[in-house]
Design a protein around this motif. Sequence first.
Motif, PDB file in Angstrom:
ATOM      1  N   GLU A  91       5.612  37.173 -20.405  1.00 51.59           N
ATOM      2  CA  GLU A  91       6.399  36.302 -21.279  1.00 51.59           C
ATOM      3  C   GLU A  91       7.493  35.593 -20.469  1.00 51.59           C
ATOM      4  N   GLU A  92       7.716  34.319 -20.796  1.00 52.57           N
ATOM      5  CA  GLU A  92       8.748  33.499 -20.138  1.00 52.57           C
ATOM      6  C   GLU A  92       8.577  33.513 -18.615  1.00 52.57           C
ATOM      7  N   ILE A  93       7.431  33.016 -18.186  1.00 54.30           N
ATOM      8  CA  ILE A  93       7.115  33.008 -16.757  1.00 54.30           C
ATOM      9  C   ILE A  93       8.125  32.194 -15.947  1.00 54.30           C
ATOM     10  N   ASP A  94       8.848  31.306 -16.619  1.00 53.95           N
ATOM     11  CA  ASP A  94       9.874  30.520 -15.928  1.00 53.95           C
ATOM     12  C   ASP A  94      11.037  31.382 -15.454  1.00 53.95           C
ATOM     13  N   THR A 120       3.540  32.793 -20.829  1.00 50.10           N
ATOM     14  CA  THR A 120       4.135  31.862 -21.783  1.00 50.10           C
ATOM     15  C   THR A 120       5.365  31.195 -21.167  1.00 50.10           C
ATOM     16  N   THR A 121       5.672  30.015 -21.658  1.00 49.70           N
ATOM     17  CA  THR A 121       6.908  29.334 -21.266  1.00 49.70           C
ATOM     18  C   THR A 121       7.256  28.255 -22.285  1.00 49.70           C
ATOM     19  N   TYR A 126      10.065  23.531 -15.458  1.00 55.58           N
ATOM     20  CA  TYR A 126      10.919  24.357 -14.601  1.00 55.58           C
ATOM     21  C   TYR A 126      10.097  25.133 -13.578  1.00 55.58           C
ATOM     22  N   LEU A 127       8.786  25.259 -13.823  1.00 58.07           N
ATOM     23  CA  LEU A 127       7.952  26.073 -12.943  1.00 58.07           C
ATOM     24  C   LEU A 127       7.750  25.394 -11.593  1.00 58.07           C
ATOM     25  N   LEU A 128       7.638  26.212 -10.561  1.00 63.88           N
ATOM     26  CA  LEU A 128       7.358  25.676  -9.227  1.00 63.88           C
ATOM     27  C   LEU A 128       5.982  25.018  -9.211  1.00 63.88           C
TER      28      LEU A 128
END
Length: 343
Positions: A91-94, A120-121, A126-128
């Motif tokens: 959850e919230e991989i960011d 999830t995000t 924001y993810l690389l």
Amino acid sequence: MSDIYYNKSLEIILRAKDKLKGSSICFVSENIFVSQIFLKELLKSIPHLNKLDILYIKPESGNIKIDKIREIEDFILYKPNYSEERIIVIEEIDKLTQEAANAALKIFEEPPYYSIIFTTTTKWNYLLPTIKSRLIRFDIPFISSVVDEVNKKFEDLFFILDFFKYKDMDVFFYLNSEQNNADEINKEISKISNFDENNLGDIINIMKIPISYPENKIKVSFTYFKMWDIIIKISEKDFFVFLKKIATIKSDIETYPFLKYISYLGTVLIRDLLVSQLSSKWKFFWNKPLVYLFGFNNIEANYEESVLTLDYLNNIMSSKVSNFNFEMEIINHFLRIKRCFII
């Protein structure tokens, strides 16, 4: 989008389940709770899935650290015990730290053939880029019927609760469930709306309650807004006495989530203050009662200070670092917002 598309999204994933083995999926939504509900429904619908073959990874103190990636590595070494697949839910991989993100790249790129990684995000951008390139993005439609049902159920009260739909849909899911009593919620909000400077003790006690529960978010949110109705009008001396007392709740709360939550509430407040100064169109307000509560149309805003404060609050909300000085941030938070109002 309507709930027809939401249900179809579940069907698409379930039909493609076998083809998705050995893959990493990212469910993207506008609200964390929508993702959580979607995942809950999805996992419940997968035939013969045993809880021993599911690994849940969630942020702790605002981050997902490298030790959690080590847990995933150990978990996927072994084939499923009772199910057709092993499933990892992140959850919230960011919220992955840089170190954790780098360690996870290989796992995301090539999970074992018997496993599926669901992430999830609400912050895809924001993810690389290296993380994005290894994930299959799947957008989750908004569950519109929840808002409609809450509107019908609470009628006049819905006008007050409306702002939660922008960033706190978990409150709407709670309000739509059978776990609440509309009369009791109405009574609580009415009680808070009658607070004045003599209710500082009541305000502090409410601000101590855990915000991990939707029913508490309702109380804390309206107490926070009512608190501002009181403190923007008090003397500077009383204002600093208030700050000193609020800082004493440090030992009774989780300070990092609390700072992030009041920062969110502060953005609602300042955003609507700016909207009231720049537009007369009510549809642009997030929390219309704030306009009545504070008399925004009769208050002059310090535009430059308001923009700077919004930036400050957004930085707190997006921060992945949890080592804030609580007392200093409490003072900073309230001082900054107070400067936005020209009384």
